[in-house]
Design an enzyme around this catalytic site. Sequence first.
Site, PDB file in Angstrom:
ATOM      1  CD  GLN A   1       3.128   5.830   3.203  1.00  0.00           C
ATOM      2  OE1 GLN A   1       2.193   5.297   2.591  1.00  0.00           O
ATOM      3  NE2 GLN A   1       4.057   5.128   3.823  1.00  0.00           N
TER       4      GLN A   1
ATOM      5  CG  HIS B   1      -0.949   0.976   7.387  1.00  0.00           C
ATOM      6  ND1 HIS B   1      -0.050   0.508   8.309  1.00  0.00           N
ATOM      7  CD2 HIS B   1      -0.235   1.821   6.589  1.00  0.00           C
ATOM      8  CE1 HIS B   1       1.139   1.049   8.096  1.00  0.00           C
ATOM      9  NE2 HIS B   1       1.050   1.848   7.050  1.00  0.00           N
ATOM     10  CD  GLU B   2      -1.362   2.298   2.794  1.00  0.00           C
ATOM     11  OE1 GLU B   2      -0.926   3.458   2.769  1.00  0.00           O
ATOM     12  OE2 GLU B   2      -0.641   1.318   3.061  1.00  0.00           O
TER      13      GLU B   2
ATOM     14  N   GLY C   1       0.843  -1.197   0.000  1.00  0.00           N
ATOM     15  CA  GLY C   1       0.000   0.000   0.000  1.00  0.00           C
ATOM     16  C   GLY C   1       0.872   1.238   0.000  1.00  0.00           C
TER      17      GLY C   1
ATOM     18  CG  HIS D   1      -0.080   6.583   5.841  1.00  0.00           C
ATOM     19  ND1 HIS D   1       1.011   7.052   6.538  1.00  0.00           N
ATOM     20  CD2 HIS D   1       0.210   5.287   5.551  1.00  0.00           C
ATOM     21  CE1 HIS D   1       1.916   6.091   6.663  1.00  0.00           C
ATOM     22  NE2 HIS D   1       1.455   5.007   6.075  1.00  0.00           N
TER      23      HIS D   1
ATOM     24  CB  CYS E   1       4.970   2.080   8.014  1.00  0.00           C
ATOM     25  SG  CYS E   1       4.497   3.644   7.255  1.00  0.00           S
ATOM     26  CG  LEU E   2       6.418   1.021   1.990  1.00  0.00           C
ATOM     27  CD1 LEU E   2       5.845   1.262   0.599  1.00  0.00           C
ATOM     28  CD2 LEU E   2       7.522  -0.031   1.941  1.00  0.00           C
TER      29      LEU E   2
END
Length: 173
Positions: A52, A137-138, A47, A141, A95-96
């Site tokens: 981000q 999660h997305e 994702g 963000h 998480c990226l």
Amino acid sequence: MAMIRPILIHPDPRLKKVASPVADLSDELRVLAKDMLKTMYDAPGIGLAAPQVGVLERLIVLDCAHKEGEPEPLVMFNPEVIQSSDDENVYEEGCLSIPDQFAEVTRPADVKVGWIDSDGNPQEQDFDGLWATCVQHEIDHLNGKLFIDYLKPLRRQMITRKMQKLKRELARD
Ligand code: K1U
Ligand code: ZN
């Protein structure tokens, strides 16, 4: 051709902001969505949310099927959780924007999500398993929330310090 965009690393003030709703689906936003998918697959990840990559608009991409076979990319503008189950699921999230750190997070196991697709059409779908975890999660963000915000303050602080050190090292190179 789609481009890989740099992913912001926590702590960064842009990752703590609430992103703005998308009012008009411009070509610029469609290009951003394609770049985000390329960036996500390249990372690799399942994702990615626009903040981000430094864009404070309500856009996320995800594909939790890619590892298992055919890609199933989803692009969601203005995604919203419409309904959540009382049933919960625990998943070890990553998480990226917080590389190499993982922690168990408890979230509703099933969610109904509404969004606008790349053609401007409203969509609604039920998600479970990893898809449900990932879409929540997305969406977090987009509201300036990271998975470490669910952890105890001490653990969160330790991860944040590690990320500050990583950022200092990356800036030196
Ligand atoms: O939002 C992000 O930072 C992407 C994140 C999404 C996510 C992972 C796990 C649980 C919830 C949400 C990632 O993709 S981290 C990388 C990752 O989990 C992964 C990477 C390669 C293959 C499979 C998973
Ligand atoms: Zn993340």
